[in-house]
Enzyme design. Structure first.
Site, PDB file in Angstrom:
ATOM      1  N   ASP A  16     -39.568  32.742 -10.199  1.00  0.00           N
ATOM      2  CA  ASP A  16     -40.200  31.731 -11.041  1.00  0.00           C
ATOM      3  C   ASP A  16     -39.670  31.826 -12.466  1.00  0.00           C
ATOM      4  O   ASP A  16     -39.736  32.890 -13.097  1.00  0.00           O
ATOM      5  CB  ASP A  16     -41.721  31.918 -11.073  1.00  0.00           C
ATOM      6  CG  ASP A  16     -42.376  31.617  -9.736  1.00  0.00           C
ATOM      7  OD1 ASP A  16     -41.726  30.980  -8.887  1.00  0.00           O
ATOM      8  OD2 ASP A  16     -43.548  32.018  -9.563  1.00  0.00           O
ATOM      9  N   LEU A 220     -60.812  23.681  -5.001  1.00  0.00           N
ATOM     10  CA  LEU A 220     -61.158  22.634  -5.960  1.00  0.00           C
ATOM     11  C   LEU A 220     -60.871  23.047  -7.400  1.00  0.00           C
ATOM     12  O   LEU A 220     -61.487  22.523  -8.330  1.00  0.00           O
ATOM     13  CB  LEU A 220     -62.640  22.267  -5.812  1.00  0.00           C
ATOM     14  CG  LEU A 220     -63.100  21.861  -4.412  1.00  0.00           C
ATOM     15  CD1 LEU A 220     -64.616  21.699  -4.379  1.00  0.00           C
ATOM     16  CD2 LEU A 220     -62.396  20.588  -3.960  1.00  0.00           C
ATOM     17  N   ASP A 251     -52.408  30.728  -4.054  1.00  0.00           N
ATOM     18  CA  ASP A 251     -51.842  31.742  -3.165  1.00  0.00           C
ATOM     19  C   ASP A 251     -52.747  32.968  -3.108  1.00  0.00           C
ATOM     20  O   ASP A 251     -52.945  33.568  -2.042  1.00  0.00           O
ATOM     21  CB  ASP A 251     -50.453  32.147  -3.657  1.00  0.00           C
ATOM     22  CG  ASP A 251     -49.477  30.987  -3.630  1.00  0.00           C
ATOM     23  OD1 ASP A 251     -49.635  30.103  -2.769  1.00  0.00           O
ATOM     24  OD2 ASP A 251     -48.558  30.968  -4.476  1.00  0.00           O
ATOM     25  N   ARG A 284     -54.211  36.199 -15.991  1.00  0.00           N
ATOM     26  CA  ARG A 284     -53.032  37.025 -16.214  1.00  0.00           C
ATOM     27  C   ARG A 284     -51.764  36.195 -16.053  1.00  0.00           C
ATOM     28  O   ARG A 284     -51.743  35.237 -15.297  1.00  0.00           O
ATOM     29  CB  ARG A 284     -53.011  38.188 -15.213  1.00  0.00           C
ATOM     30  CG  ARG A 284     -54.270  39.032 -15.267  1.00  0.00           C
ATOM     31  CD  ARG A 284     -54.402  39.900 -14.049  1.00  0.00           C
ATOM     32  NE  ARG A 284     -55.604  40.722 -14.128  1.00  0.00           N
ATOM     33  CZ  ARG A 284     -56.009  41.542 -13.162  1.00  0.00           C
ATOM     34  NH1 ARG A 284     -55.318  41.644 -12.038  1.00  0.00           N
ATOM     35  NH2 ARG A 284     -57.112  42.252 -13.316  1.00  0.00           N
TER      36      ARG A 284
END
Length: 299
Positions: A16, A220, A251, A284
């Site tokens: 990422d 949600l 995740d 975090r």
């Protein structure tokens, strides 16, 4: 706690590249952002790390390139105690990379994932992992790898009586046969709407259950999660936190839900614990680095 449950996560691995912005850009607009950060990611690898930190023994089935990104991804999973025997190298494909924009105080995200070794995973590669799939207490999958590979994992899990938890992200049309192989479907609100055609999360969940999956849990965001099973629909509220980075929250939730179900928790208890874990994760930075440990989340 009893001996650790065994999970197999079938899915993607990415690096990422994360860029914070004052807000998410509009089409055609250029913004000046903050400092670029690099984190290990990919929905599959994120869920594997979250499950391992939740206390499960985890094997990861996926693909990577023969490059520095892939080597670092494998080393990171091994450092978490995750089995990488079936994290296969595809020499002609690059390792996965995702470009992520984080916007505003709410840290909402936009994500673009590049084509990579994740797209090279075949049903044959899944069959090569048949032995670890058969020993698992649960199999977890997403849709950042080719659909035929996901279907093969679902078929193998069903054939050996192992429940499949499917996180249908990114959302795409799914064959009717796959729904019937899913024990628990875990879409977010947007994915549930795209898959079902229903805007209301409860109606969407019921529509998805009618297609054959046993249970549906719709995340949600800051409002918590909606649970749908044979007892009906109910909503669990989220834990209120100040978010730092929302990447990987879903995740984290999926992985902790899967671990809870594999440990024998009922769907409500597993959902409640997964919400607590996801709330910690968003406080975090980084998807995998931000995943909470079992000791941080009340049993």
């Amino acid at each position: 706690m009893k001996s650790a449950v065994q999970l197999v996560v079938v899915g993607s691995s990415n690096t990422d590249l994360v860029l914070p912005c004052p807000r998410l850009p509009r089409p055609g607009e250029t913004l000046l952002g903050g400092e670029l950060a690099r984190y290990p990611g990919g929905k599959g690898a994120n869920q594997a790390v979250a499950a391992a930190r939740a206390g499960a023994r985890v094997d990861f089935v996926g693909g990577r390139g023969d490059d520095d990104f892939g080597a670092a991804a494998a080393a990171g999973l091994r450092a978490e105690g995750i089995g990488v025997r079936h994290f296969r190298v595809y020499p002609r494909a690059p390792s996965g990379v995702a470009v992520i924009l984080l916007g505003g105080r709410e840290r909402q995200n936009q994500i673009v994932v590049a084509r990579s070794a994740n797209d090279a995973i075949t049903p044959a590669a899944i069959r090569a992992a048949r032995a670890v799939l058969a020993r698992a207490d649960a199999v977890v999958a997403q849709l950042e790898i080719p659909l035929p590979a996901v279907q093969e994992a679902a078929r193998l899990a069903k054939a050996t009586g192992v429940p499949l938890i499917l996180n249908p992200a990114p959302a795409r049309a799914l064959p009717a046969s796959l729904y019937r192989l899913v024990d628990t479907l875990v879409p977010n609100e947007h994915e549930a709407r795209l898959l079902s055609g229903q805007r209301d999360p409860a109606r969407a969940a019921r529509a998805l259950r009618r297609r054959g999956c046993r249970r549906v849990v719709v995340t949600l965001g800051a409002r918590g999660a909606l649970v749908s099973d044979e007892k009906g629909e109910r909503t669990w509220p989220a834990v209120r936190v100040r978010p730092v980075d929302t990447v990987g929250a879903g995740d984290c939730f999926t992985a902790w839900l899967a671990v809870g179900l594999a440990e024998g928790l009922d769907l409500d208890a597993a959902t409640h614990r997964a919400l607590r874990a996801a709330a910690l994760a968003v406080t975090r930075a980084g998807a995998q680095p931000g995943m909470p440990w079992r000791s941080e989340v009340a049993p």
